[in-house]
Scaffold this motif. Sequence first.
Motif, PDB file in Angstrom:
ATOM      1  N   ILE A  75      31.528  38.787  33.222  1.00 30.69           N
ATOM      2  CA  ILE A  75      32.961  38.889  33.493  1.00 30.69           C
ATOM      3  C   ILE A  75      33.620  39.914  32.579  1.00 30.69           C
ATOM      4  O   ILE A  75      34.223  40.882  33.032  1.00 30.69           O
ATOM      5  CB  ILE A  75      33.650  37.524  33.340  1.00 30.69           C
ATOM      6  CG1 ILE A  75      33.004  36.491  34.273  1.00 30.69           C
ATOM      7  CG2 ILE A  75      35.152  37.644  33.635  1.00 30.69           C
ATOM      8  CD1 ILE A  75      33.060  36.837  35.733  1.00 30.69           C
ATOM      9  N   CYS A 123      35.761  32.930  29.641  1.00 31.06           N
ATOM     10  CA  CYS A 123      35.749  33.683  30.904  1.00 31.06           C
ATOM     11  C   CYS A 123      35.549  32.745  32.084  1.00 31.06           C
ATOM     12  O   CYS A 123      36.172  32.916  33.138  1.00 31.06           O
ATOM     13  CB  CYS A 123      34.650  34.741  30.866  1.00 31.06           C
ATOM     14  SG  CYS A 123      34.918  36.059  29.659  1.00 31.06           S
ATOM     15  N   MET A 127      38.008  32.083  35.284  1.00 26.09           N
ATOM     16  CA  MET A 127      37.538  32.192  36.648  1.00 26.09           C
ATOM     17  C   MET A 127      37.817  30.901  37.407  1.00 26.09           C
ATOM     18  O   MET A 127      38.197  30.918  38.575  1.00 26.09           O
ATOM     19  CB  MET A 127      36.045  32.493  36.661  1.00 26.09           C
ATOM     20  CG  MET A 127      35.472  32.696  38.048  1.00 26.09           C
ATOM     21  SD  MET A 127      33.796  33.368  38.028  1.00 26.09           S
ATOM     22  CE  MET A 127      32.912  32.037  37.220  1.00 26.09           C
ATOM     23  N   SER A 130      41.325  30.713  38.683  1.00 24.55           N
ATOM     24  CA  SER A 130      41.735  31.724  39.648  1.00 24.55           C
ATOM     25  C   SER A 130      41.357  31.259  41.043  1.00 24.55           C
ATOM     26  O   SER A 130      40.911  30.153  41.262  1.00 24.55           O
ATOM     27  CB  SER A 130      41.068  33.068  39.328  1.00 24.55           C
ATOM     28  OG  SER A 130      39.689  33.010  39.619  1.00 24.55           O
TER      29      SER A 130
END
Length: 288
Positions: A75, A123, A127, A130
């Motif tokens: 990422i 990270c 994610m 999102s």
Amino acid sequence: KKDVGNNNVPESVIEEEKKVPAQKPKIVTKTYTKHSTPAGKTTKWIEVPIKELVEFYHYEINYENVKSSDIVCPICRMDFYDNMLEMSDADIEKLNDSMIQGQVPIDVIMFEKCRNHFYHKECAEQMENSFSLKCAICGIIYGTLIGDMPEGTMIHNVYGDIHCDGYSECGTIVIQYHVMSGTRNGVAFRGTRRYGYLPDNKEGREVLELLKTAFERRLTFVVGTSVTTGRTNTVVWNGIHHKTNLSGGPAMYGYPDPTYFNRVKQELAAKGILPNCIDVTQPNNSFQ
């Protein structure tokens, strides 16, 4: 696939739409007004202390020719731990013991289904919060993948007098999409109106149900750049191919196309949309 508009919409479909009073639509629609569908959550992730991570990568480097510079989070593209492979065995053991005892946080994780694909925990958390919950390395989807398609409607109806080329024995399911124009992050984008066609048989109705799920999860369209016109900030297809013509074959995005159903199911499966006890034995011309 090119960004194709409404090509060759049958006159009977257009005339039927003209008969429908605006205040009392004949066909039930599904409209997004608040974008309240949440992103799914990962099934589970596993914390990876530094010793386990180093041992794995020493094996990979020795036997798979993995370079030290390749050992980064997929990422952020940053090292998992500074100078991890250059640390002495004693330093690794000391840091690993501190992690196991909870004195030092474990900053690296891997997802349960795709072992040995590592991420920074921070990270992974970003994610997870999102729209996308897909492993950046192998593509496995965790939870429910939700897109960011703008507000829109999906309407479908069955026309017995219209036939997809190669399917003269059955009518045609006509899907109409309307995605509104709007503004995102202060930038205006142009909406779209599209038609898609499926034969009204068992396989066509199965794909229709899968397409409904894609629409409900806001995966059918995306704001991007039109391949056909080059126009930016416009609503375009999002990798789920539709037949926008009744005939003309694959070159015209129409029928006949013997491999279309397999391809579109693969595209839907890549977004986590799979057949799941769908009843396709009876035609259904309302999206409820």
